[in-house]
Design a protein around this motif. Structure first.
Motif, PDB file in Angstrom:
ATOM      1  N   ASP A 142     -21.329 -25.559 -15.470  1.00 49.49           N
ATOM      2  CA  ASP A 142     -22.243 -26.321 -14.570  1.00 49.49           C
ATOM      3  C   ASP A 142     -23.517 -25.911 -15.068  1.00 49.49           C
ATOM      4  OD1 ASP A 142     -22.262 -23.716 -13.924  1.00 49.49           O
ATOM      5  OD2 ASP A 142     -21.863 -23.832 -11.642  1.00 49.49           O
ATOM      6  N   GLY A 143     -23.789 -25.738 -16.216  1.00 48.40           N
ATOM      7  CA  GLY A 143     -25.463 -25.626 -16.586  1.00 48.40           C
ATOM      8  C   GLY A 143     -26.252 -26.426 -16.342  1.00 48.40           C
ATOM      9  N   ILE A 144     -27.496 -26.043 -16.152  1.00 49.36           N
ATOM     10  CA  ILE A 144     -28.684 -27.027 -15.910  1.00 49.36           C
ATOM     11  C   ILE A 144     -29.538 -26.933 -16.892  1.00 49.36           C
ATOM     12  CG2 ILE A 144     -30.752 -27.181 -14.321  1.00 49.36           C
ATOM     13  CD1 ILE A 144     -28.112 -27.568 -12.702  1.00 49.36           C
ATOM     14  N   VAL A 145     -30.278 -28.173 -17.139  1.00 47.36           N
ATOM     15  CA  VAL A 145     -31.288 -28.205 -18.067  1.00 47.36           C
ATOM     16  C   VAL A 145     -32.653 -28.699 -17.683  1.00 47.36           C
ATOM     17  CG1 VAL A 145     -32.023 -29.384 -20.458  1.00 47.36           C
ATOM     18  CG2 VAL A 145     -29.728 -28.706 -20.277  1.00 47.36           C
ATOM     19  N   LEU A 146     -33.795 -27.888 -17.950  1.00 44.87           N
ATOM     20  CA  LEU A 146     -34.921 -28.556 -17.310  1.00 44.87           C
ATOM     21  C   LEU A 146     -35.783 -28.905 -18.365  1.00 44.87           C
ATOM     22  CD1 LEU A 146     -36.849 -26.913 -14.213  1.00 44.87           C
ATOM     23  CD2 LEU A 146     -37.822 -27.422 -16.362  1.00 44.87           C
ATOM     24  N   LEU A 147     -36.412 -29.996 -18.361  1.00 44.23           N
ATOM     25  CA  LEU A 147     -37.325 -30.393 -19.555  1.00 44.23           C
ATOM     26  C   LEU A 147     -38.793 -30.592 -19.087  1.00 44.23           C
ATOM     27  CD1 LEU A 147     -34.946 -33.073 -21.257  1.00 44.23           C
ATOM     28  CD2 LEU A 147     -35.340 -30.663 -21.957  1.00 44.23           C
ATOM     29  N   GLU A 148     -39.669 -30.271 -19.509  1.00 45.63           N
ATOM     30  CA  GLU A 148     -41.070 -30.519 -19.089  1.00 45.63           C
ATOM     31  C   GLU A 148     -41.839 -31.406 -20.432  1.00 45.63           C
ATOM     32  OE1 GLU A 148     -45.361 -29.155 -18.185  1.00 45.63           O
ATOM     33  OE2 GLU A 148     -43.964 -27.834 -18.236  1.00 45.63           O
ATOM     34  N   THR A 149     -42.059 -32.606 -20.456  1.00 50.04           N
ATOM     35  CA  THR A 149     -42.612 -33.399 -21.299  1.00 50.04           C
ATOM     36  C   THR A 149     -43.730 -34.106 -20.871  1.00 50.04           C
ATOM     37  OG1 THR A 149     -41.238 -35.226 -21.210  1.00 50.04           O
ATOM     38  CG2 THR A 149     -40.362 -33.662 -22.311  1.00 50.04           C
ATOM     39  N   GLY A 150     -44.369 -34.849 -22.081  1.00 50.89           N
ATOM     40  CA  GLY A 150     -45.577 -35.553 -21.652  1.00 50.89           C
ATOM     41  C   GLY A 150     -45.208 -37.014 -21.178  1.00 50.89           C
ATOM     42  N   GLN A 154     -40.251 -41.624 -22.693  1.00 48.61           N
ATOM     43  CA  GLN A 154     -39.311 -42.645 -21.831  1.00 48.61           C
ATOM     44  C   GLN A 154     -37.893 -42.041 -21.807  1.00 48.61           C
ATOM     45  OE1 GLN A 154     -40.548 -44.184 -19.891  1.00 48.61           O
ATOM     46  NE2 GLN A 154     -42.100 -45.764 -20.662  1.00 48.61           N
ATOM     47  N   TYR A 155     -37.464 -41.704 -20.719  1.00 49.15           N
ATOM     48  CA  TYR A 155     -35.958 -41.292 -20.699  1.00 49.15           C
ATOM     49  C   TYR A 155     -35.266 -42.486 -20.291  1.00 49.15           C
ATOM     50  CZ  TYR A 155     -37.739 -36.404 -20.545  1.00 49.15           C
ATOM     51  OH  TYR A 155     -38.303 -35.044 -20.715  1.00 49.15           O
ATOM     52  N   PRO A 156     -33.966 -42.497 -20.805  1.00 55.37           N
ATOM     53  CA  PRO A 156     -32.925 -43.293 -20.579  1.00 55.37           C
ATOM     54  C   PRO A 156     -32.455 -43.241 -19.273  1.00 55.37           C
ATOM     55  CG  PRO A 156     -32.005 -41.977 -22.103  1.00 55.37           C
ATOM     56  CD  PRO A 156     -33.362 -41.445 -22.047  1.00 55.37           C
ATOM     57  N   ASP A 157     -32.052 -44.421 -18.532  1.00 55.18           N
ATOM     58  CA  ASP A 157     -31.543 -44.314 -17.122  1.00 55.18           C
ATOM     59  C   ASP A 157     -30.075 -43.397 -17.172  1.00 55.18           C
ATOM     60  OD1 ASP A 157     -33.202 -45.797 -16.105  1.00 55.18           O
ATOM     61  OD2 ASP A 157     -32.189 -47.730 -16.538  1.00 55.18           O
ATOM     62  N   ALA A 158     -29.534 -43.368 -18.530  1.00 59.89           N
ATOM     63  CA  ALA A 158     -28.275 -42.367 -18.341  1.00 59.89           C
ATOM     64  C   ALA A 158     -28.371 -41.476 -19.722  1.00 59.89           C
ATOM     65  CB  ALA A 158     -26.917 -43.108 -18.259  1.00 59.89           C
ATOM     66  N   ILE A 159     -27.937 -40.165 -19.594  1.00 61.40           N
ATOM     67  CA  ILE A 159     -27.876 -39.403 -20.789  1.00 61.40           C
ATOM     68  C   ILE A 159     -26.609 -38.942 -20.960  1.00 61.40           C
ATOM     69  CG2 ILE A 159     -28.781 -37.295 -22.031  1.00 61.40           C
ATOM     70  CD1 ILE A 159     -31.425 -37.947 -20.219  1.00 61.40           C
ATOM     71  N   SER A 160     -25.736 -39.422 -21.912  1.00 64.80           N
ATOM     72  CA  SER A 160     -24.474 -38.840 -22.581  1.00 64.80           C
ATOM     73  C   SER A 160     -24.406 -37.411 -22.258  1.00 64.80           C
ATOM     74  CB  SER A 160     -24.104 -39.293 -23.760  1.00 64.80           C
ATOM     75  OG  SER A 160     -22.707 -38.963 -23.963  1.00 64.80           O
ATOM     76  N   LEU A 176     -37.823 -33.358 -15.798  1.00 67.29           N
ATOM     77  CA  LEU A 176     -36.558 -34.085 -15.932  1.00 67.29           C
ATOM     78  C   LEU A 176     -35.447 -32.744 -15.683  1.00 67.29           C
ATOM     79  CD1 LEU A 176     -34.675 -36.733 -16.040  1.00 67.29           C
ATOM     80  CD2 LEU A 176     -34.330 -36.139 -18.293  1.00 67.29           C
ATOM     81  N   ILE A 177     -34.718 -32.909 -14.612  1.00 68.56           N
ATOM     82  CA  ILE A 177     -33.536 -31.992 -14.591  1.00 68.56           C
ATOM     83  C   ILE A 177     -31.976 -32.274 -14.487  1.00 68.56           C
ATOM     84  CG2 ILE A 177     -32.763 -30.341 -12.853  1.00 68.56           C
ATOM     85  CD1 ILE A 177     -35.570 -30.407 -11.613  1.00 68.56           C
ATOM     86  N   LEU A 178     -31.311 -31.859 -15.482  1.00 68.01           N
ATOM     87  CA  LEU A 178     -29.895 -32.378 -15.777  1.00 68.01           C
ATOM     88  C   LEU A 178     -28.936 -31.257 -15.449  1.00 68.01           C
ATOM     89  CD1 LEU A 178     -31.122 -33.841 -19.301  1.00 68.01           C
ATOM     90  CD2 LEU A 178     -30.679 -35.235 -17.367  1.00 68.01           C
ATOM     91  N   GLN A 179     -27.838 -31.666 -15.328  1.00 68.84           N
ATOM     92  CA  GLN A 179     -26.669 -30.961 -15.076  1.00 68.84           C
ATOM     93  C   GLN A 179     -25.543 -31.357 -16.014  1.00 68.84           C
ATOM     94  OE1 GLN A 179     -25.026 -30.142 -11.212  1.00 68.84           O
ATOM     95  NE2 GLN A 179     -24.203 -28.207 -11.853  1.00 68.84           N
ATOM     96  N   LYS A 180     -25.081 -30.486 -16.883  1.00 65.72           N
ATOM     97  CA  LYS A 180     -23.678 -30.629 -17.545  1.00 65.72           C
ATOM     98  C   LYS A 180     -22.700 -31.507 -16.841  1.00 65.72           C
ATOM     99  CE  LYS A 180     -20.678 -28.644 -20.945  1.00 65.72           C
ATOM    100  NZ  LYS A 180     -20.030 -27.321 -21.564  1.00 65.72           N
ATOM    101  N   ALA A 181     -22.461 -32.797 -17.434  1.00 64.96           N
ATOM    102  CA  ALA A 181     -21.404 -33.437 -16.591  1.00 64.96           C
ATOM    103  C   ALA A 181     -19.764 -32.938 -16.693  1.00 64.96           C
ATOM    104  CB  ALA A 181     -21.531 -34.900 -17.231  1.00 64.96           C
TER     105      ALA A 181
END
Length: 184
Positions: A142-150, A154-160, A176-181
């Protein structure tokens, strides 16, 4: 630049000399942690492009058990060590001086509950690195990824392999905050 809350609350952190490192503003850092926490009950954090170490230090201050801080720049590593000394808890951290991709390969199979990446805005390779996190088995289930970018990325609408939890803009930065699917 300071630690906002937790065990190291109020600790003033040193900046990396020169202009090669862009620290995350305290206001943005506070917002980021409010979105993912704001507090943790153990776990491990990986802070890539650590710079001053501020994000990793903040995560451990807020309850993560251990932080691994990665940067390739000598001045940043020196500053990280200075800031860790101020915490009086340097044993709760591992510092790796290496390019991010090399460090990730060396950490393959080590599971992190939180991975934070704040790369130099001009060299944003985080979309490719997101897939590497999965391929190298760096995230807990259930890991979380937090990205800070400029803003130019452009982030895609979905990230595999990920569920997008939040996307927020702050001035010249975006988070952008993501969680492992969950795989079934």
């Amino acid at each position: 630049m300071r630690v906002i809350t937790g065990d190291f609350r109020g600790l003033k952190l040193e900046a990396v000399p020169g202009n090669l490192t862009r620290p995350t503003a305290d206001k943005v850092k506070e917002s980021m942690f409010n979105m993912i926490g704001p507090y943790f009950d153990g776990g491990e954090v990986l802070d890539l492009y650590a710079g001053t170490g501020a994000l990793g230090i903040e995560a451990v201050s807020r309850g993560m058990s251990h932080g691994t801080l990665v940067d390739r720049q000598y001045a940043a590593i020196k500053t990280i060590h200075q800031n860790l000394e101020k915490t009086h808890a340097a044993d709760r951290f591992t510092v790796i001086k290496a390019p991010v991709d090399k460090a990730m390969h060396n950490l393959a199979g080590h599971h992190f509950d939180l991975i934070m990446a704040d790369p130099p805005y001009a060299k944003q390779e985080v979309l490719d690195q997101l897939q590497s996190f999965l391929e190298l088995d760096l995230l807990t289930d259930d890991g979380i990824v937090l990205l800070e970018t400029g803003l130019d990325l452009q982030y895609p609408d979905a990230i595999s392999g990920y569920d997008i939890l939040r996307h927020q803009t702050y001035g010249v930065a975006q988070v952008l905050i993501l969680q492992k699917a969950v795989t079934k």
